[in-house]
Motif scaffolding. Structure first.
Motif, mmCIF file in Angstrom:
data_model
loop_
_atom_site.group_PDB
_atom_site.id
_atom_site.type_symbol
_atom_site.label_atom_id
_atom_site.label_comp_id
_atom_site.label_asym_id
_atom_site.label_seq_id
_atom_site.Cartn_x
_atom_site.Cartn_y
_atom_site.Cartn_z
ATOM 1 N N THR A 99 30.041 36.733 43.559
ATOM 2 C CA THR A 99 31.121 37.683 43.776
ATOM 3 C C THR A 99 30.811 38.972 43.013
ATOM 4 N N ILE A 100 30.865 40.089 43.721
ATOM 5 C CA ILE A 100 30.523 41.392 43.154
ATOM 6 C C ILE A 100 31.592 41.820 42.151
ATOM 7 N N GLU A 101 31.148 42.166 40.959
ATOM 8 C CA GLU A 101 32.054 42.621 39.903
ATOM 9 C C GLU A 101 31.929 44.135 39.732
ATOM 10 N N GLU A 102 33.061 44.816 39.613
ATOM 11 C CA GLU A 102 33.058 46.254 39.409
ATOM 12 C C GLU A 102 32.291 46.640 38.151
ATOM 13 N N ALA A 103 32.528 45.900 37.077
ATOM 14 C CA ALA A 103 31.918 46.255 35.792
ATOM 15 C C ALA A 103 30.400 46.146 35.850
ATOM 16 N N GLU A 104 29.890 45.098 36.490
ATOM 17 C CA GLU A 104 28.443 44.922 36.573
ATOM 18 C C GLU A 104 27.815 46.017 37.433
ATOM 19 N N HIS A 105 28.489 46.357 38.520
ATOM 20 C CA HIS A 105 27.972 47.423 39.368
ATOM 21 C C HIS A 105 27.926 48.750 38.616
ATOM 22 N N MET A 106 28.974 49.052 37.856
ATOM 23 C CA MET A 106 28.994 50.312 37.124
ATOM 24 C C MET A 106 27.904 50.334 36.057
ATOM 25 N N LEU A 107 27.671 49.198 35.409
ATOM 26 C CA LEU A 107 26.590 49.116 34.429
ATOM 27 C C LEU A 107 25.243 49.339 35.109
ATOM 28 N N ALA A 108 25.056 48.750 36.294
ATOM 29 C CA ALA A 108 23.793 48.880 37.008
ATOM 30 C C ALA A 108 23.529 50.320 37.423
ATOM 31 N N THR A 109 24.536 50.987 37.991
ATOM 32 C CA THR A 109 24.312 52.357 38.442
ATOM 33 C C THR A 109 24.033 53.290 37.260
ATOM 34 N N ARG A 110 24.653 53.008 36.122
ATOM 35 C CA ARG A 110 24.346 53.810 34.931
ATOM 36 C C ARG A 110 22.937 53.505 34.423
ATOM 37 N N LEU A 111 22.566 52.226 34.455
ATOM 38 C CA LEU A 111 21.227 51.834 33.995
ATOM 39 C C LEU A 111 20.151 52.549 34.795
ATOM 40 N N TRP A 112 20.346 52.631 36.109
ATOM 41 C CA TRP A 112 19.330 53.264 36.965
ATOM 42 C C TRP A 112 19.558 54.766 37.078
ATOM 43 N N GLN A 113 20.536 55.293 36.364
ATOM 44 C CA GLN A 113 20.847 56.731 36.370
ATOM 45 C C GLN A 113 21.109 57.242 37.786
ATOM 46 N N ASN A 114 21.791 56.399 38.552
ATOM 47 C CA ASN A 114 22.179 56.746 39.916
ATOM 48 C C ASN A 114 23.536 57.443 39.849
ATOM 49 N N THR A 115 23.556 58.732 40.132
ATOM 50 C CA THR A 115 24.762 59.544 39.925
ATOM 51 C C THR A 115 25.532 59.829 41.214
ATOM 52 N N ALA A 116 25.244 59.104 42.295
ATOM 53 C CA ALA A 116 25.931 59.362 43.559
ATOM 54 C C ALA A 116 27.444 59.224 43.378
ATOM 55 N N LYS A 117 28.174 60.212 43.870
ATOM 56 C CA LYS A 117 29.617 60.271 43.636
ATOM 57 C C LYS A 117 30.347 59.064 44.192
ATOM 58 N N VAL A 118 29.891 58.541 45.332
ATOM 59 C CA VAL A 118 30.601 57.431 45.973
ATOM 60 C C VAL A 118 30.586 56.172 45.121
ATOM 61 N N HIS A 119 29.667 56.097 44.153
ATOM 62 C CA HIS A 119 29.598 54.912 43.293
ATOM 63 C C HIS A 119 30.454 55.048 42.036
ATOM 64 N N PHE A 120 30.750 56.279 41.622
ATOM 65 C CA PHE A 120 31.424 56.507 40.350
ATOM 66 C C PHE A 120 32.870 56.973 40.496
ATOM 67 N N ASP A 121 33.110 57.786 41.500
ATOM 68 C CA ASP A 121 34.368 58.512 41.593
ATOM 69 C C ASP A 121 35.242 57.911 42.692
ATOM 70 N N ALA A 122 36.303 57.198 42.288
ATOM 71 C CA ALA A 122 37.161 56.530 43.262
ATOM 72 C C ALA A 122 37.937 57.516 44.125
ATOM 73 N N THR A 123 38.014 58.777 43.711
ATOM 74 C CA THR A 123 38.713 59.782 44.523
ATOM 75 C C THR A 123 37.810 60.365 45.602
ATOM 76 N N ASN A 124 36.545 59.956 45.614
ATOM 77 C CA ASN A 124 35.587 60.513 46.563
ATOM 78 C C ASN A 124 35.753 59.931 47.962
ATOM 79 N N ARG A 125 36.442 58.788 48.051
ATOM 80 C CA ARG A 125 36.676 58.132 49.342
ATOM 81 C C ARG A 125 38.174 58.090 49.624
ATOM 82 N N ALA A 126 38.530 58.170 50.895
ATOM 83 C CA ALA A 126 39.940 58.166 51.278
ATOM 84 C C ALA A 126 40.636 56.862 50.902
ATOM 85 N N ASP A 127 39.855 55.758 50.872
ATOM 86 C CA ASP A 127 40.470 54.466 50.548
ATOM 87 C C ASP A 127 40.572 54.211 49.047
ATOM 88 N N GLY A 128 40.075 55.156 48.235
ATOM 89 C CA GLY A 128 40.183 55.021 46.793
ATOM 90 C C GLY A 128 39.284 53.954 46.187
#
Length: 342
Positions: free
Chosen positions: A211-240
């Protein structure tokens, strides 16, 4: 004059442009430990120096997908910061192992561009090269992304769609220097199944789920220095919702594939791939593989196997619906070459 960077939009790309990506990254044992903490990675070659040395390598290299994530992450601010979606991959090859202490950087060349009919977005194709501190090619691959336009009235550029190989020619796969599976220890690797035990067309249900965990995903994207807005900013998508990084899904599926493919040790070629449907925290991911082909190599005891790896929220073996589109449960469809003992 503004000093901040809003990222590139579709009209900022021109075919032929070469982009040098910031910031070089020195990797170490910490990346390995975090990778194995984030994903249940158990392939022996990437887990044990002793096992790797018995296979002819000087030590255990950094996981192939960890190297991919670092090289990919460098490209995000220049390629996909304003992306709607990462659409696919092709023509990927790992040229050299990455060792703790190596410093990686990335550069990309724009090889294709096509505005979508809506006039609001377009598709950009880039060929990315990952280089080490000696300017040696570590890996390269093509990917294409859908990117927003900044100015909806900007004229559409001339369409250039690159011709890409459907499959990486197995004769061009790079085998790490010294790799030798002649005395491969299947007991320590975890399974007895070798190159000849897999039949083309065979489907392997990897059984387990995560089961995908929000916290693990956020740690992973930070680890790989992936700054794509859709991964970090919940206001970037209409569904939040924050979209789960496709590479996170890829590594989870690859780790799950250990159950049934424990001896598919090293990924050396990326034939194609698609992030078929979005993935969000709370989704439970499962994986299955289909054997697509075999190839021989010149390395002692080493064979190559072509595999389709599918990450899904549903049942093994289900890929497309009646209309030919991906089934809504399918998250990832990846076609790759791996090295396996003969």
């Amino acid at each position: 004059m503004t000093k901040t960077n809003a990222g590139r939009f579709f009209e900022d790309y021109t075919v032929g442009d070469v982009i040098t990506h910031a910031v070089p990254r020195t990797v170490g044992q910490g990346e390995r430990a975090l990778y194995h903490a984030l994903y249940p990675a158990r392939h022996a070659l990437y887990s044990s120096d002793v096992f790797a040395q018995a296979c002819g390598l000087p030590a255990s290299p950094l996981d192939d997908l960890a190297a991919f994530h670092v090289i990919f992450g460098k490209t995000v601010p220049d390629v996909s910061l304003n992306a709607v979606a990462n659409l696919g991959y092709a023509e990927g090859r790992w040229h050299l192992p990455v060792w703790p202490g190596d410093t990686l950087r990335s550069e990309s060349q724009v090889i294709g561009i096509k505005q979508n009919s809506s006039g609001k977005t377009g598709v950009v194709w880039v060929r990315t090269r990952g280089l080490n501190q000696r300017e040696e090619l570590v890996m390269d691959y093509v990917r294409w992304v859908m990117v927003r336009k900044r100015d909806l009235d900007a004229p559409a550029p001339e369409t250039v769609v690159p011709e890409l190989a459907q499959v990486v020619d197995p004769a061009t796969l790079v085998i790490p220097q010294g790799l030798d599976f002649s005395d491969y220890n299947v007991a320590l690797a975890g399974e007895p199944h070798r190159w000849g035990d897999y039949q083309v067309g065979e489907v392997i249900d990897h059984v387990d789920g995560i089961t995908i965990e929000e916290a693990e995903h956020m740690l992973a994207t930070r680890l790989w220095q992936n700054t794509a807005k859709v991964h970090f900013d919940a206001t970037n998508r209409a569904d939040g919702k924050r979209l789960i990084y496709g590479g996170h899904v890829l590594s989870l599926a690859r780790a799950l594939s250990f159950n049934g493919l424990a001896n598919a040790q090293m990924i050396v070629g990326l034939n194609g791939g698609a992030h078929a449907n979005p993935c969000f925290a709370g989704d439970t991911l499962r994986a299955w593989s289909e054997v697509l082909d075999h190839a021989e190599t010149d390395a002692p005891g080493v064979g190559a196997i072509r595999l389709r790896l599918v990450a899904t929220k549903g049942a093994a073996g289900v890929l497309r619906g009646e209309a030919g589109k991906y089934h809504p449960d399918v998250l990832l469809d990846l076609d790759y070459w791996a090295l396996i003992p003969r």
